[in-house]
Design a protein around this motif. Sequence first.
Motif, PDB file in Angstrom:
ATOM      1  N   GLY A   1      20.304 117.250  36.823  1.00 20.74           N
ATOM      2  CA  GLY A   1      19.343 118.149  37.438  1.00 20.74           C
ATOM      3  C   GLY A   1      19.583 118.357  38.912  1.00 20.74           C
ATOM      4  O   GLY A   1      20.635 118.002  39.450  1.00 20.74           O
ATOM      5  N   GLU A   2      18.563 118.927  39.551  1.00 21.09           N
ATOM      6  CA  GLU A   2      18.697 119.324  40.944  1.00 21.09           C
ATOM      7  C   GLU A   2      17.315 119.385  41.577  1.00 21.09           C
ATOM      8  O   GLU A   2      16.338 119.724  40.926  1.00 21.09           O
ATOM      9  CB  GLU A   2      19.323 120.728  40.960  1.00 21.09           C
ATOM     10  N   GLN A   3      17.245 119.007  42.833  1.00 24.91           N
ATOM     11  CA  GLN A   3      16.004 119.136  43.596  1.00 24.91           C
ATOM     12  C   GLN A   3      16.389 119.476  45.031  1.00 24.91           C
ATOM     13  O   GLN A   3      17.443 119.072  45.510  1.00 24.91           O
ATOM     14  CB  GLN A   3      15.201 117.827  43.565  1.00 24.91           C
ATOM     15  N   ILE A   4      15.525 120.208  45.692  1.00 27.32           N
ATOM     16  CA  ILE A   4      15.701 120.455  47.131  1.00 27.32           C
ATOM     17  C   ILE A   4      14.405 120.040  47.816  1.00 27.32           C
ATOM     18  O   ILE A   4      13.329 120.487  47.435  1.00 27.32           O
ATOM     19  CB  ILE A   4      16.008 121.940  47.432  1.00 27.32           C
ATOM     20  N   ALA A   5      14.527 119.149  48.802  1.00 28.57           N
ATOM     21  CA  ALA A   5      13.336 118.707  49.528  1.00 28.57           C
ATOM     22  C   ALA A   5      13.738 118.227  50.912  1.00 28.57           C
ATOM     23  O   ALA A   5      14.924 118.058  51.213  1.00 28.57           O
ATOM     24  CB  ALA A   5      12.608 117.603  48.760  1.00 28.57           C
TER      25      ALA A   5
END
Length: 158
Positions: free
Chosen positions: A81-85
């Motif tokens: 998966g992927e997350q941007i924070a």
Amino acid sequence: MALREIKHFERDKILRKKSRPVDEVNERIHNLLDDMAETMYHVGGVGLAAPQVGVLRRVVIIDIGEGLLELINPEVVEVNGEQIADEGCLSVPGWTGQVKRPANVTVTGLDREGNRIKITGNDLLARAICHEVDHLDGVLYIDKVEPDTLMRLEEKTD
Ligand code: NI
């Protein structure tokens, strides 16, 4: 236990060096882990890697508020998966920026008894694992920050 000085990205080239694996989890490593924890909690961080206190060994600690995690010779073995924070770093004080990271990360390594461990983290824990393991290869989050998202913390007060 003792507080250790946290290295600064503009002054301390050691942050750009690659750390060596730990061959033996001995008292020196225990002292390092204890000092790193004291130092991290003192400044309210969620993670710290050994090169940030001037030691080029593959040792990281993390506490996202769920207890202290100590990892020796960590290796990320699976990502999904992927997350941007938003992300920050104790070696880049006063700044924050957005970084793309995997949403789920599985890492292997040794605990302080030298036992093999395997941990899967999601969200903030996944982010913290990636961030700290990067430190062991001389990589800082500012190398990976999304364009135009790096800003001073005091500018981000709304
Ligand atoms: Ni950092």
